[in-house]
Design a protein around this motif. Structure first.
Motif, short mmCIF file in Angstrom:
data_model
loop_
_atom_site.label_atom_id
_atom_site.label_comp_id
_atom_site.label_asym_id
_atom_site.label_seq_id
_atom_site.Cartn_x
_atom_site.Cartn_y
_atom_site.Cartn_z
N GLN A 41 -21.80 13.01 55.06
CA GLN A 41 -23.00 13.76 55.40
C GLN A 41 -23.86 13.95 54.17
O GLN A 41 -23.41 14.54 53.19
N GLU A 71 -20.94 8.74 63.14
CA GLU A 71 -20.49 10.12 62.99
C GLU A 71 -20.57 10.48 61.51
O GLU A 71 -20.20 9.70 60.66
N PHE A 72 -21.03 11.71 61.24
CA PHE A 72 -21.13 12.16 59.85
C PHE A 72 -20.03 13.17 59.53
O PHE A 72 -19.68 14.00 60.36
N PHE A 73 -19.52 13.10 58.32
CA PHE A 73 -18.54 14.08 57.87
C PHE A 73 -18.98 14.69 56.56
O PHE A 73 -19.46 13.97 55.69
N PRO A 74 -18.79 15.99 56.40
CA PRO A 74 -19.15 16.62 55.12
C PRO A 74 -18.36 15.95 54.00
O PRO A 74 -17.17 15.73 54.15
N ASP A 75 -19.02 15.62 52.91
CA ASP A 75 -18.36 14.70 52.00
C ASP A 75 -17.25 15.32 51.17
O ASP A 75 -16.42 14.60 50.64
N HIS A 76 -17.17 16.65 51.09
CA HIS A 76 -16.09 17.21 50.27
C HIS A 76 -14.72 16.98 50.92
O HIS A 76 -13.72 17.04 50.23
N GLN A 77 -14.69 16.77 52.22
CA GLN A 77 -13.39 16.53 52.80
C GLN A 77 -13.36 15.26 53.63
O GLN A 77 -12.48 15.06 54.45
N TYR A 78 -14.31 14.43 53.36
CA TYR A 78 -14.39 13.16 54.06
C TYR A 78 -13.11 12.36 53.83
O TYR A 78 -12.54 11.78 54.76
N ARG A 81 -10.34 13.35 55.99
CA ARG A 81 -10.50 12.88 57.36
C ARG A 81 -10.09 11.41 57.47
O ARG A 81 -9.43 11.02 58.43
#
Lengths: 421, 301, 278
Positions: A41, A71-78, A81
């Protein structure tokens, strides 16, 4: 216990039903191929641009029956995931990943090589750092749409007030020049430089301060053997960080700042920061904004580089469609120009710079020049996360007054322990 | 009367009991026990987070690696020290807080909400706030805590950057942040006390200590045991504060057990080693809980 | 004289303590109304600066963190956990408190031991389990993954059992003598009698899961399934990082839980009279 299959059945049915609804809502899904895309993200504008890129891709490939869903993921916990997805066998067809994490995914066999999908001429159009970052053991696994750059921003007016001649755009300050400038600024009652020691992400420290070690001729890892011990704590690294530590010992830089953007609000005269601050600094300073390469300790110039890059999963059962998507997002016209326009990063291909006239000006000109001439990727190793965690911890401790030799030795040993297991 | 009670308790309608237990046991088995058993299995293998299916058994190597790892030992020591600081302070603080605000008027209900607020605010945001509070002295600038300390003539401290003070600083923040939670449990316990007893025992004058000791404490024994157990367990779960505020430093003095396990899982991707860490963690906490329960034998109504 | 003075002194001193206690949060609320470049100006002293306050951060935070949708997901999660959890846990707790059966003590010890399992360390095996059960993907399966693993909770079983144990036996015995079934006794007599404990459990559950972070991050793979904390966390990593937005989002995210706490409080206190042994 008998309840179980029912629950599962029920939920699966509901899940399938919902997916079906979503698909049919999308209209032309039909019998074609649906690609799953994962991305980190970014900024709002960046995500919007990314969606538009995907929409344009879908429109252009409607006849081939290929659709991409992102799909986007917040990058600190990408990466968490991705890891959980890998463990459960639940991965997309194409995803973007942060450069230094690439080696780990390649090592685990998650990614498919890209060499077959790009011609040599096409690859020659990419910045050398993008190719270097994406190449593991001579095979290409990832290509980015943009790059990053790290420079020394300064406020011309503040430097003038302290009687300092600004550093040359093409020739960086030596460390002594740099310390002398800091001393003069401090004497003039100014806070010399911000190093963002409040940053909680380990990656900032490795990204921002590896160039100090590189410039002294050191490195974080032996590229041949992949060893950390004896390399991360080599004498030139210790000496380099002893020099770096003086910034805190002499109180030129705040070791525990709370203001996230001290340079922008006028608290410090210089800023050790990246391309992502260029727009905001230009807005705040206008003509007064200057930028130079980072100061060097020895005579080895090496600029930080590395950013997000697109990769294809080896588990994808439609590699050709996936490759089409990947080619789309790193193509100059369809991928790079719109995304760079949104996020302000450095374009990954030479042919894309035409679209950005600001690359004639400071600080952008410097970004491009550094990356083409001096860019160096961070170490490529599956154990990078252990390296960056221990190195970042060591840097924080050294800034805090710990002995560089002891601290680096411990960091090297701890990273080595992880790698040896 | 006595006889009926006896029958009611000793007349085992085992089928009803299992019926009552079944839903909870199924869910717990599926979502807690089963994952734990999976972790137990992995702990004896070289499982890699990115491909756990390919895990190969390797005996107890992970356990010996862990016990010989100075980082793990330090993480254990830090966490134990943190619990040692937090459990007594937070329990006592929350207990008096609960006694103090346990009054019926609306005003005190609002006050209860006040003490509860920090429990609710998201930890990443609290991490920003407390980093600001702990800001060291630099020139004219300093955090509120240093301002108070220097205000009464003591030297300012570097708190989160001082190897000796960082963990106590995190403990202090945690007491502030979590006390409302324990207060809540104490308040629930106080509801079982009769209000006259409480009124009489309100801490507002001579003799109140006696009443506290002989009236309230015995009546609250179960709640206290419960709170101590819960606080002990929660303090062993320490994670967000060091992860966000100190990165485990300075000198690794604030790295917690969970943080170690988290880093080993998601950064080093060593699922086998991390699972061994999980199992050891469970043993340690189970042992402490048991110890503490033996120390304060539970009273049955 | 002292009858007026003493409560007044109590109120004033407690108000002072409360303000001091809340100082960091007062700073947070105040700063959430300040313009971005002034938020950290003057360190904590900035709390006395009342110039340029504006509510723009709230609108931006609401939009950027997709708060509306996130609230819906989080509230559904909380409602699901409470709904299923209250029933399932209190049933089990009642069995442990009032019934005798073989293996009760070892089983109870096992349940208590489960309290110590934190999801942070079990996230990976739990995710595999959720996936085996089909609890990943769209909104409904994801809600299942957010609710089912946390509805049965060892902690709550333990807590409710304590409260069932401290109930006097007389009422239940009387009902049993009247021929009421065990379920009826549990449902009509025991459960209402521990209303304060139930209210406490509700608050604790809402609280715990409202702040869940790691688990939602792993299971909420689609944007429409993101919880409030994930929305908030996005603001930390989604450039431009605006602390005004972060603080405003934090205030927004805090309010529903406080509201639930205030509502539940009425039950926690009103119970005074209900539980009282007549």
């Amino acid at each position: 216990m008998k309840k179980l299959p029912h629950i599962r059945c029920l939920l699966t049915c509901l899940g399938l039903g919902l997916c079906g609804m979503l698909l049919s809502a999308c209209g032309d899904g039909g019998s074609g191929v649906t690609l799953r895309i994962w991305a980190h993200q970014g900024q709002e504008a960046e995500n919007r641009a990314m969606r538009e890129i995907v929409a344009a891709f879908n429109e252009a490939h409607a006849e081939d029956g290929i659709r991409a869903e992102i799909e986007f993921f917040p990058d600190h916990q990408y990466s968490e995931r991705i890891a959980a997805g890998a463990a459960a066998g639940d991965l997309p067809d194409v995803m973007d990943l942060d450069g230094p994490t690439l080696a780990g995914y390649v090592d685990a066999g998650l990614l498919a090589p890209l060499d077959a999908y790009f011609s040599e001429a096409e690859l020659a159009d990419f910045l050398p750092t993008v190719i270097a970052q994406g190449t593991i053991q001579e095979r290409l696994y990832a290509l980015g749409a943009f790059e990053s750059a790290l420079v020394l921003y300064y406020d011309r007016e503040m430097l003038a007030r302290a009687g300092i001649t600004p550093p040359d755009e093409d020739r960086p300050w030596s460390w002594d020049d740099f310390l002398a400038a800091c001393a003069a600024l401090k004497d003039a009652g100014l806070d010399p430089i911000s190093l963002h020691m409040d940053e909680s992400a380990d990656e900032w420290y490795t990204y921002a301060f590896s160039p100090v070690i590189w410039s002294a001729g050191g490195s974080l890892m032996d590229p041949e053997t992949g060893r950390f011990e004896g390399v991360l704590n080599a004498p030139e690294n210790i000496e380099a960080l002893r020099q770096w530590q003086r910034l805190f010992v002499l109180d030129y830089a705040d070791n525990a700042p709370v203001e996230p953007n001290p340079f922008g609000v006028g608290k410090t005269a210089m800023d050790w920061s990246g391309h992502w601050m260029a727009r905001s600094h230009l807005e705040a300073k206008g003509e007064a904004l200057g930028a130079a390469p980072l100061p060097v300790i020895g005579d080895h110039r090496a600029a930080a580089s590395g950013s997000w890059a697109w990769a294809m999963l080896s588990t994808s059962d439609r590699p050709d469609a996936a490759a089409k998507f990947l080619r789309w997002v790193v193509s100059t016209e369809n991928g790079i120009v719109p995304i760079v326009r949104a996020n302000g990063a450095v374009p990954a291909r030479h042919s894309a710079f035409e679209a950005f006239p600001e690359y004639e000006e400071i600080p952008y000109r410097l970004f491009k020049q550094q990356l083409t001439e001096h860019g160096r990727p961070r170490p490529q190793t599956p154990h990078y996360p252990a390296l960056t965690r221990n190195f970042a911890e060591a840097l924080r401790d050294i800034a805090n007054g710990a002995d560089p030799a002891e601290t680096l030795a411990r960091a090297a040993k701890q990273a080595q322990t992880v790698a040896d297991r | 009367m006595k006889k009926i009670r006896h029958t009611a308790q000793k007349n085992p309608d085992a089928r009803t009991a299992w019926g009552f237990l079944a839903p909870a046991l199924v869910l717990l088995g599926l979502f807690v026990l089963w994952p734990t058993l999976r972790a137990l299995f992995w702990s004896f293998t070289d499982a890699d987070l990115l491909r756990p299916q390919q895990a190969q058994p390797q005996g107890t190597a992970n356990y010996s690696d862990l016990l010989n790892d100075p980082r793990f030992r330090q993480a254990f020591f830090n966490t134990a020290l943190f619990a040692l600081m937090v459990v007594p302070v937070q329990t006592v603080f929350a207990f008096f807080l609960a006694l103090w605000v346990n009054r019926p008027e609306a005003y005190w209900r609002w006050l209860r909400t006040v003490f509860f607020v920090p429990v609710v605010v998201s930890l990443p945001v609290l991490a920003i706030l407390w980093t600001l509070l702990y800001q060291p002295v630099r020139g004219e600038e300093m955090g509120l805590i240093n301002a108070l300390i220097t205000g009464i003539g003591l030297p300012g401290q570097r708190w989160l950057r001082d190897p000796n003070l960082a963990l106590p600083a995190l403990a202090f923040m945690s007491v502030w942040q979590g006390a409302g939670f324990q207060m809540l449990i104490f308040l629930a316990g106080l509801q079982n006390l009769n209000s006259e007893t409480l009124e009489a025992a309100r801490i507002d004058g001579a003799g109140s200590w006696q009443r506290l000791r002989f009236v309230i404490l015995p009546a609250m024994k179960n709640s206290i045991i419960f709170v101590v157990t819960a606080t002990l367990i929660l303090s062993f779960r320490l994670f967000a504060q060091p992860y966000l505020m100190t990165g485990g430093g300075p000198d690794g003095r604030t790295r917690s057990l969970i943080q170690f396990i988290y880093e080993t899982t998601f950064q080093d991707r060593n699922l086998g080693l991390a699972s061994a860490g999980v199992i050891l963690f469970l043993f340690i906490v189970a042992f402490l809980t048991l110890l503490q329960r033996l120390a304060g034998k539970e009273e049955k109504s | 004289m002292s009858r007026v003075f003493k409560p007044l002194a109590g109120w004033i001193s407690s108000a002072l303590v409360a303000v001091f206690f809340l100082l960091p949060l007062i700073w947070m609320v105040h700063a959430s109304f300040r313009p971005e470049n002034r938020i950290f100006a003057g360190g904590f002293g900035g709390i006395l600066d009342f110039g340029d306050l504006h509510a723009g951060n709230y609108a931006a935070a609401w939009r950027r963190a997709s708060m509306g949708r996130a609230m819906f997901v989080s509230l559904t999660q909380a409602a699901g956990i409470i709904g299923i959890g209250l029933l399932v846990n209190s049933l089990a707790a009642y069995a442990f408190a009032r019934m005798d059966f073989r293996g009760k003590n070892p089983l109870f010890a096992l349940v208590v031991a489960l309290i110590i399992l934190p999801v942070e360390v079990l996230a990976v095996p739990l995710f595999l389990t959720a996936r085996d059960l089909g609890l990943t993907g769209g909104l409904l399966p994801t809600l299942g993954a957010l609710i089912l693993p946390f509805s049965a909770k060892a902690f709550n079983i333990y807590f409710l059992r304590q409260h069932f144990l401290s109930l006097p036996m007389e009422l239940e015995e009387a009902a049993r003598v009247d021929g009421a079934s065990t379920f009826r006794i549990y449902w009509k007599i025991a459960l209402p009698s521990i209303r304060p404990a139930l209210a406490t459990v509700i608050v604790l559950d809402v609280l715990t899961h409202w702040s869940d972070f790691i688990w939602p991050l792993i299971v909420c793979t689609r944007e429409e399934t993101r919880t409030v904390q994930i929305g908030l966390a996005n603001l930390f990593t989604e450039p431009p990082i605006q602390y005004g937005h972060i603080l405003a989002a934090a205030v927004i995210a805090t309010l529903p839980v406080l509201l639930i706490f205030r509502l539940a409080q009425t039950h926690m206190v009103a119970s005074h009279n209900n539980v009282g042994i007549k």
